[in-house]
Each structure stands twice: as structure tokens, then as C-alpha cells.
Scaffold this active site. Structure first.
Site, mmCIF file in Angstrom:
data_model
loop_
_atom_site.group_PDB
_atom_site.id
_atom_site.type_symbol
_atom_site.label_atom_id
_atom_site.label_comp_id
_atom_site.label_asym_id
_atom_site.label_seq_id
_atom_site.Cartn_x
_atom_site.Cartn_y
_atom_site.Cartn_z
ATOM 1 N N GLU A 23 -4.596 -8.920 15.143
ATOM 2 C CA GLU A 23 -4.029 -7.601 14.851
ATOM 3 C C GLU A 23 -5.076 -6.501 15.040
ATOM 4 O OE1 GLU A 23 -2.381 -6.788 10.833
ATOM 5 O OE2 GLU A 23 -0.526 -6.254 11.845
ATOM 6 N N HIS A 26 -6.247 -35.324 15.450
ATOM 7 C CA HIS A 26 -5.087 -36.175 15.728
ATOM 8 C C HIS A 26 -3.905 -35.346 16.200
ATOM 9 C CE1 HIS A 26 -6.759 -39.899 13.858
ATOM 10 N NE2 HIS A 26 -7.548 -38.983 13.327
ATOM 11 N N GLU A 47 10.165 -5.795 3.695
ATOM 12 C CA GLU A 47 10.205 -7.168 3.187
ATOM 13 C C GLU A 47 9.839 -7.212 1.707
ATOM 14 O OE1 GLU A 47 8.929 -6.372 6.109
ATOM 15 O OE2 GLU A 47 9.237 -7.966 7.589
ATOM 16 N N LYS A 86 10.032 -2.690 14.160
ATOM 17 C CA LYS A 86 10.591 -2.147 12.915
ATOM 18 C C LYS A 86 11.701 -1.143 13.204
ATOM 19 C CE LYS A 86 6.344 -2.199 10.130
ATOM 20 N NZ LYS A 86 5.428 -1.356 9.337
ATOM 21 N N LYS A 96 0.835 -1.210 0.000
ATOM 22 C CA LYS A 96 0.000 0.000 0.000
ATOM 23 C C LYS A 96 0.862 1.249 0.000
ATOM 24 C CE LYS A 96 -2.751 0.713 3.579
ATOM 25 N NZ LYS A 96 -3.961 0.487 4.396
ATOM 26 N N GLY A 142 -4.669 -3.589 5.554
ATOM 27 C CA GLY A 142 -4.069 -4.759 4.912
ATOM 28 C C GLY A 142 -4.826 -6.033 5.214
ATOM 29 N N ARG A 143 -5.188 -6.242 6.473
ATOM 30 C CA ARG A 143 -5.844 -7.500 6.850
ATOM 31 C C ARG A 143 -7.285 -7.582 6.362
ATOM 32 N NH1 ARG A 143 -4.451 -4.350 11.038
ATOM 33 N NH2 ARG A 143 -6.003 -3.541 12.506
#
Lengths: 527, 527
Positions: B357, B388, B219, B503, B213, B270-271
């Protein structure tokens, strides 16, 4: 004679209960004190790794009390009992021998009339010989063509551990010239799982490994039939494409349906089976038996460290004790495992089973309810991905969740790029170092929305590179941590009665023998 | 005028606090009472799905009090404020418009001088036209060959949501003839992530989507460089292989480095960006724009249901309120999402970000500390695999963890096998029904190790099949649940200040501007 007592029957535990909130991380991790802690609070692990607990809420006095607790609980004695072949899994009346699949720690263990170490080594050698023949093209499909892919059919411990280990070493093996065959996994009874895997592989050149200790696991047998039908449809002889990993007493053991059968036994719990034939077959086929052997050597070396009576020289025992302090004294309810390594993407999912299935219990070894918390919920994702996901809650949420970081100085593939003066690997490592300090120390801010309380404990395992040896050591570390915690909580970490009721009820649904809410739910789902 | 109050300033909350432990699931879920609950406690969702909360710890009276709380908190009014374009994200001073990417719920929203619905539709159409040209071979690589693969470069919300949605529909699209291009994802700054993906694709026929964005995500920019170097090494022109998804004001927006740029804006977190261009580009390329549109329609229909003032006709609001009752009255600390669908294997990881978040906060909208618990830890894996793995702790551990099941009557691929009188799909469904009852009702046993206390609440979302529409509805359901819970806790669910400190410190490490513990840790990691 080893005594088994509940945690709250131990004097050292009551001493610890008075030490709630003793260590303030924002204080002790600041300045020179913090620097000293990082240097001092570090324990060597196998394969050149270290367990660093500088950012855990401990100090010299607290460590002494934890050592007292370890001694009073007889942790290393209980571990010795286990590897010397006592019946530690009292619920199912079984020995617990997964450490023996990778090395002989104590006395020879004789059970079912055989030396169990020799038995496990023999299975490993049988797998190695088989894998070498597959790689050499001596064992082929009916058309005489080499197998190129291996697909493991199994669920739970027959899936999560082997899959996590495969993913952990896939790129390392490709880089180091030991990659032999691609591996895939079918686990879920959801038919889309098997169908998607079968659509994605070249079935004619695929070898399937059926993994079920009992030979009766519903999901696994169903998926076996699914695969057999797919082979048949392509005109292929299923018995030329399948091997079994099972116990010698299971119906699969001597069936002519399989090219070969490799054995585990009742002394290897599913969630601890990665170093047995369950992990051995798929990993030896994928990477070569010599790589699987190196993986075992790493685990064996770490197993030896777990026998150290000295707490600060026993990383698994130390990790276990700090975890119990966090759970039972500090009152933290969950824990997160955060490997800064994409190759360990499914390692947290494996630990989720290993830990939660082992110690998510409410009764002790004698079937009595306990009055304290046992195993926490465990989750995790690789960093730096997690930083952009759930770390918000870890930093600023209303609960404190202890963290287990894992980091390596070097990547596996070695391809890297230098942007803004640093490589990606350096950025990765810088992030994990930064997170430890951010969680521990926090940061004040007049705007409370930008304030970080800190005081959020973490430890980190640091290695040079994720290799077969370091992966083995990592696996052993957590298995032994779980074992020591089970000893402390006095639960049987090696059974799983909690999975039974769901199985029984599911069978009733399929037999249409339900009423009440279960019948209504079954109707809603059109069963 | 909408009032924003803390949860503990609401009268209805104090009424609820007195109702701790009111409903005993083993009692109410037994016999005819249980059957009636399954029939009665069900709310229709979009795409033919339903939210069934029979196995939640509620009854008629408790539901009335939850409705009182919804009303007193003004939940639907706050939702209306949000979709009508009020500045709900007060921390970052932004509107919150992700619902507008899939439909117009209220008044036209004008911001930055444009009608935002028109803006989002225009981007969707631009993507659709681009995707159609790629599929038709009108946009190709420099050699005039068709692109066969699409790789999304992004992290956090630019990765987890789109990846989960892609995996959810991959097999459905293959089965239904709408599968156009394989998609892969690069997210982690770990160089092995990008290197492994690049090794696995045919780079010459791959289109990369760079998603950021701000155009500044470390990253993502690092991985972009990584990819560009790889393209260059193969003699390929990177600008013929890359598109950008970004905001119009970002440095990427008008760069000649990209074949095209598609826009989102500051009003899409973002999420919450799966239904914006962030999900739109990769999903339209992978499955065709008409499939992405059907996904949006499912989400839009569910968004409309979330506007219902009647609590028992608003599944997202009801789910939110029950969750707050469980968190703040019952005191449960975590929640597990358990889809009985292999295609939803990464859906829990997406919800982990979306939920943790958003609501993992300790201060309210006005920057004041709150005195109650906010968002819980969330984790999950698909069933039956989870059975399991960690279900042992869920059934018999010392903490109660509320559960969210998801199940579908039909598989996506449709290939199935009949073993012991039932198909795999029937076994899958039988298991989820059985688990709900096992968790709720438990089972007595003289052997406490085999005893199940029950009283472990769950709900289930049931659908006919996982399709683009039902996936959209599922996504919307959870997004809106999270939004309503944020309203109740009075936190800003749309910022993420908790990710900043890490950060800042990582930058300091890379600049070698550290001292104390951070310097020591950096040294240990060889940075």
C-alpha cells in the site's frame, strides 16, 4: 496416442503470441459493450455457480485461438488419460487419481491389483463408520467419555487443504446443525505451534489424526512425539487418542499405536488430498460423514464439467487457457485470489500450495529445460479486507497482476444488519462488483495520483452460498485449472523435487556435518 | 534543502544498472568465501538481533555503489526531515509521525498547536491507566463483573498490524505471566466475520474497541452497529462495553456511546499505526501496558539505527537499497517474507499491507509518471510450513523471488521434545539455515528435474527470542525499509489514492445508480 509437446512447439501458441495487448478492457468493458460481455462471458459451474470472465482480456477471436490451443495440446484427451489411469506423474512413475476419490469419470482404474475407486470408497465408508461411532459415544477415551475435539497433525497438503476446507464450512455447519466436533491443526515443527494448540484444547477429550502418506515426514513425526509426551504427562494412553491417515505400506499402517488407520495411496498428491482420507477423516469427524459426502459430490460434478471438449463450457480449462495467455503472452508474473467470504480466509493459502508446488517448474516432462515462463506466484486475502491492504498496488502499481474474485449472494450464518439502507452482505457484494469495474475500466483524473489506468484483468466465480457442494466445486475447479496449465506448459504438475535439497541440507545441519557458509549460519542460530 | 529526484535521475543508479548479474551466489557462497560472507555481511539490530545479508547478490564494490546511491538520494537526510516534522506526505499534506509514537528522534515536533511527542505519550498513558483499571476490576460491565475478552473492530491498518502483533506475543505473554485478556478481531464487512466472533466470545464480559481514524470507515461502522445490536439483544448497554480509538476531530471522539476515547491523528497512517493508540489499546489490554511499552522501546531503538549515515550500520537502509537493486537492476518482481516462527503467522500479511500500500504507486511525489518499477508484490507464510507449500516454485520456478527469512534461536513457550537427537527448535533453525544455502548455492544433478540452479537471494534476521522488544525492532525495521524505498523511488509512501475508486463505485452499486457492466454484475450478485 497422446503427444506431449512444449507450449512453444504448438502452432496455436505462436498465433496467440501475435495477439498481445489485443483487448483493451477500458474500451470493451465500457457502456453497452461491457453489459453484453458480463451476460455473454459466463460459464455454468457445478452447485449453481458460474465462472464469469467478462473482465478478462479476451474477445471472440481470442477465444477461438485459445480453443485451437486447447485442441492442439489435447487437453481433454490428456485429462481422460489421467482419469482412465495412465501414468501421468512420470517423474515418480505414478498414476494421478485424486479425481477418483470423488467419482468415477472413465474406465475402472485397476492398480496394485485393486479397483481404485472401490478402494477410495471403502476408505471413505470406513471413516464414516468410525466418525459415527465417535459421535455416538461408542468410541471414547479410556474413561468412557466422548471426544469433543479433533486435532489434525500434518504439514503441507495434510494441513493447508483440510484446514482451509474446515474453516470454509465451520460456520455453515454450526448454522445448519451439523457441527459435531471442533477441529484444530498442528503443522509447523516450531514447538510453539504444537504447544499452543495443546494448551488450547482439552487433551483428555481430544482425538488426534496423524497424517503422513509415507509415515516419514519429519515435522509430522516430531509433532506426534510432542503430542504423545503431552498425553503421557496427563496419564493418558496415547493409543486411545490417535488415528492415522497414511498409505497401506507405511510403518504407521499396522501400528498398535493407533485406534484406527485410514488409507490413501501414492496416486494422491498431498496438495490434491483434501477429498481423500486426508481431508475425509477430519471433515467427517468435525461435520459428519454426510457433509463430507456432499463436498465430494460438488467436486465430482465439477470434475465432469472439466471433461467438456467445448472450451466455453469447460470453466477450468477456460480459466487455465486465459491464465496461460496472461502469463506467456501478456507477461504478467503473479496472480491474486480474492474471495469475498471470510470463511475462505485460508483458501488462497491452500491454492498457493496447489498451484505453486504443481507448476513452479523449469523442466518439462522429459527433463528438458523450457524456454517460457511456467507457474506464477500466487497470493490472496479475503475481501473486503484486502481492499484496505494491498489493493493500492493492484490498482496503481507498476505491474499488472491478474485477479480471481469469488463471491456469494448469501452469507453462511445469516445474521445481518441494515445500515444506511443495505445489509453487510449487500455491501460485501457491492464491493466485489465495484472492484471488477474499477480494475477493468479505471478512471481518468487530471491529478495523476488519483488516476486509474484500468486494464487490470479479473474473473469472478459467483455462487449462491458457500456450502459443502459449492466448496467441493470450487476446489475441483482450481485443481483442474492447475492440471490443464501443467499440460500446456508440459511440466509434471504432480511431483515436487524442488523441496528435496532443503531437507537434505537440514539433516546435515542436525548431524553437524556442515562446513562453509552453512556451518557459520548454523552457529549463528546456535544449532 | 532536500532535493526530491526520481531514481533514474540519480547518477549512482546508472552506475548500478551496469552491475546487473555482477555477483553469482553459487560462486561466492561456496566454501571459505561463503563462510567469510556470513561472518562479514551482518549488521547489528536492536534487541540483540542481526540482519545478515551474506546470501544477497552484493559484494564490496556493489555495497559501495549502494552507499553512493544512499548518499546521492539523501536518504538519512530525508528521514531526518520526516522525524523533524516536515510535511513528507505531500499528497494529503500531512506530517508523518509514526516513529514519534515510540520515541523522540530529532527536534520537538509542534503541530496543531501541541507538542506531538507529548500528545502520543499522553494517549499511551491514558490507555495504560484505563487498562490497569480494567485489569483491576475497577472498570467493569454493568453487573460489576470483570471484562475477560477484548475485541478490536477495525479494518486494514486497524486490523492487520495489531492482530499480527497480538498473535506474535500471545504465547510469550502466557508463558511469562503477563497475559491479561484474550483478544479477537472483527474486520471484514462479510457479516459472517462479526457473527462468528460474537458467537465465539462471552459478550457480557467483552470490551469492544472501535478503531477508525476518520470515524467514517464503512466496514467498521457497519460492524459497530452489528455488535451494538448483539449487545442490545442480550439486554446489555453498549456504551458500557465500548471504547473508541479515533482522531480528536472525528464524530466518535466525544460521543457518549463509548466508555473512553483514545486518540491518534492524521500524521499516523493506518498501516503504520501499530505503535499508536490503534495498537496500544488492544495490546495494553491483552498483555498489560508495560508490555506495550517494551514493544515501543524495541521499535524506538531500531528507529535510531535507521538514522545511521553509514550504510553497513543501518540495517533498514541497507535492506531497502538491496531491495531496489533487486527490483530495478536485477528485475525481480515479487518478494517473500518467511518467518521461521509460528507466532509470526500474520506478520507477512501485515507487511503485505505496509509495503504494497505504501510503494505500489506509478507516480512520483510531484504527480508525474515514473519510468521504472516501484514496490513489488509481497507474500509469505511461516516456515517450515511454506517449505511444504510454495517453496517448490521458489527453488525451481522460472522466476527468481528474493526472500526475507526471520529466525529465533529460542522458542517462546519453551516446551520441546527431543526426537532423533535434536529438539523441534533445533530442527526449525536447521531448516532455515539449510534453505538459505539451498537457495543460494543450488545443486547440480544429471537429472535436470532434481537440479537446483541456485542464485536465489535471501537475507535473514536472527534474534534470540521473539519478545516485545524484538517484535518492536522487527516492525520498525520493515517500516523504515519501506520508507527508504519510497524515498528512492520518489513516491509518496504515505497516501493510498488507489483505494478510492472502488469505494466510490461500491456506493453507486448500493444506491442502484449503475449502468452497463457494473449493473449487470450487481444483478448477478443479487444486490
Amino acid at each position: 496416442m497422446t503427444e506431449w509437446k512444449n507450449l512453444d512447439q504448438l502452432d496455436a501458441y505462436h498465433v496467440l503470441l501475435k495477439m498481445k495487448g489485443k483487448v483493451s478492457l477500458p474500451q470493451v468493458m465500457a457502456g453497452e459493450s461491457g453489459a453484453q460481455r458480463v451476460k455473454k462471458y459466463s460459464v455454468p459451474m457445478a452447485a449453481g455457480m458460474m465462472y464469469n470472465y467478462a473482465a478478462k482480456e479476451v474477445d471472440g477471436e481470442l477465444l477461438e485461438k485459445l480453443a485451437d490451443l486447447a485442441k492442439e495440446a489435447g487437453l481433454t484427451q490428456k485429462y481422460a488419460d489421467l482419469y482412465n489411469g495412465e501414468m501421468i506423474n512420470t517423474g515418480e512413475k505414478r498414476l494421478v487419481l485424486h479425481q477418483l476419490t470423488r467419482g468415477q469419470l472413465g474406465d475402472p482404474v485397476i492398480a496394485d491389483g485393486v479397483n481404485k475407486r472401490e478402494f477410495y470408497v471403502a476408505q471413505q465408508q470406513k471413516i464414516a463408520a468410525f466418525a459415527q461411532k465417535v459421535h455416538a459415544g461408542e468410541i471414547t477415551n479410556a474413561a468412557g467419555e466422548k471426544f469433543t475435539t479433533v486435532v489434525q497433525i500434518g504439514i503441507g497438503g495434510s494441513d493447508l487443504g483440510p484446514r482451509a476446507m474446515y474453516l470454509a464450512l465451520e460456520n455453515w455447519a454450526k448454522k445448519n446443525g451439523t457441527f459435531r466436533m471442533e477441529a484444530k491443526f498442528i503443522s509447523n515443527v516450531d514447538p510453539d505451534d504444537a504447544a499452543a494448540v495443546l494448551n488450547a484444547v482439552d487433551v483428555a477429550h481430544t482425538l488426534f489424526i496423524l497424517v503422513s502418506k509415507s509415515g516419514t515426514t519429519l515435522e509430522t513425526l516430531t509433532n506426534e512425539s510432542f503430542v504423545k509426551e503431552a498425553l503421557k504427562k496427563k496419564g493418558l494412553d496415547a493409543s486411545r487418542h490417535m488415528v492415522a491417515v497414511t498409505s497401506e505400506t507405511s510403518p504407521l499402517a499396522k501400528s498398535s499405536d493407533y485406534l484406527a488407520a485410514f488409507f490413501m495411496d501414492d496416486y494422491i498428491g498431498g496438495r490434491f488430498s483434501s477429498t481423500s482420507a486426508v481431508g475425509g477423516a477430519v471433515l467427517s469427524l468435525a461435520f459428519g460423514p454426510e457433509i463430507f459426502e456432499r463436498f465430494l459430490e460438488g467436486a465430482a460434478a465439477e470434475d465432469r464439467l472439466a471433461a467438456n471438449e467445448e472450451l466455453t463450457e469447460n470453466p477450468a480449462m477456460l480459466d487455465a487457457l486465459i491464465g496461460v495467455y496472461e502469463r506467456n503472452v501478456q507477461g504478467y508474473q503473479a496472480t491474486a485470489v480474492l474471495p469475498y467470504s471470510q470463511a475462505l480466509s485460508r483458501f488462497p493459502a491452500h491454492l498457493q500450495q496447489a498451484d505453486m508446488e504443481s507448476n513452479g517448474k523449469s523442466v518439462n516432462r522429459f527433463g528438458e529445460s523450457v524456454n517460457y515462463k511456467t507457474g506464477p506466484a500466487l497470493f490472496g486475502e479475503p475481501g473486503t479486507n484486502g481492499q484496505h491492504s494491498f489493493y493500492q498496488l493492484l490498482h496503481q502499481g507498476t505491474d499488472i497482476i491478474p485477479l480471481q474474485f469469488i463471491g456469494f449472494r448469501n452469507s453462511q450464518i445469516g445474521t445481518d444488519t441494515d445500515i444506511q439502507g443495505s445489509t453487510s452482505q449487500q455491501k460485501l457484494c457491492a464491493n466485489v462488483a465495484a472492484q471488477i469495474i474499477a480494475f477493468a475500466c479505471g478512471k481518468d483524473d487530471a491529478d495523476k495520483n488519483k488516476k486509474f489506468e484500468g486494464g487490470r484483468p479479473s474473473s469472478i466465480i459467483i455462487g449462491d452460498q458457500l456450502t459443502p457442494e459449492s466448496l467441493g466445486a470450487l476446489l475441483s475447479h482450481f485443481e483442474n485449472k492447475i492440471m490443464f496449465q501443467g499440460f500446456l506448459w508440459n511440466v509434471n504438475s504432480f511431483d515436487q523435487e524442488g523441496v528435496q535439497l532443503g531437507k537434505v541440507l537440514a539433516k546435515r545441519v542436525l548431524a553437524h556435518e556442515t562446513d562453509g557458509a552453512l556451518k557459520e549460519l548454523s552457529d549463528l542460530l546456535n544449532i
